[in-house]
Design an enzyme around this catalytic site. Structure first.
Site, PDB file in Angstrom:
ATOM      1  CB  SER A   1       0.733   0.351  -3.134  1.00 13.75           C
ATOM      2  OG  SER A   1       0.036   1.105  -2.173  1.00 13.75           O
TER       3      SER A   1
ATOM      4  CE  LYS B   1      -0.655  -1.416   0.867  1.00 11.00           C
ATOM      5  NZ  LYS B   1       0.111  -0.880  -0.221  1.00 11.00           N
TER       6      LYS B   1
END
Length: 192
Positions: free
Chosen positions: A45, A86
């Site tokens: 990701s 993230k």
């Protein structure tokens, strides 16, 4: 007498060693619990910035002394069992929108060079972000509330982030990544 003195000296040496070991373990516990912790990237990701298996050091106290900044890479509790890594995109008081693969903060276009520029090398991989506005995300906010941030993975096509999870409360952020230390050939300070 000499035997008793030797025994006392031996006991004192053992006590000194035991104290040193206890102090070392205590310091390690304090550093790991409150200051820095290792974390391993799981999944794709955060490509191209971070790779599956990369090992990082997380600065756990940074947000006690300063506010988060746009594009900080953070580790947060996504659930009771799982932490995610993230990038902070939106900050409190902001409105976030992505349209035609362009990020807009409060209606102003914001460059995202990290998506296609890895260590000064332009990548050929096109990064595509589906269009969205803040109101479309869980919570239906008009602007990001105080003590929340909006996070996205760099690999926008394969990331479970605020588009699915909603905004991340600051009290769920473990810390900011500060150093990639493994694999050795990718060792670097994490920059925005």
């Amino acid at each position: 007498m000499a035997e008793q003195a030797k025994k006392k000296k031996s006991n004192k040496e053992w006590l000194d060693w035991l104290k040193a070991i206890l102090i070392a373990f205590s310091l390690a516990f304090i550093v790991r619990t409150f200051l820095f912790a290792p974390v391993v990237v799981e999944g794709p990701s955060m490509l191209p910035t971070l790779h599956n298996g990369d090992q990082l050091i997380v600065n756990k106290f940074i947000y006690d002394v300063k506010k988060p900044e746009r594009f900080d890479i953070v580790v947060f509790h996504a659930s009771t069992e799982k932490d995610f890594i993230k990038r902070i995109i939106g900050l409190p008081g902001e409105h976030v929108e992505v349209k035609d693969n362009i990020l807009y903060i409060n209606g102003e276009e914001v460059e995202q060079n990290y998506l296609n520029d890895q260590q000064g090398i332009q990548t050929e991989l096109p990064i595509y972000t589906n269009d969205f506005i803040l109101e479309d995300l869980p919570g239906n906010y008009q602007e990001i509330p105080e003590n929340y941030v909006l996070v996205l993975g760099d690999n926008r096509e394969n990331s479970t982030d605020s588009r699915v999870l909603g905004l991340v409360p600051m009290d769920q952020i473990v810390g900011k990544t500060s150093l990639l230390y493994w694999p050795m050939e990718r060792m670097q300070l994490i920059r925005k």
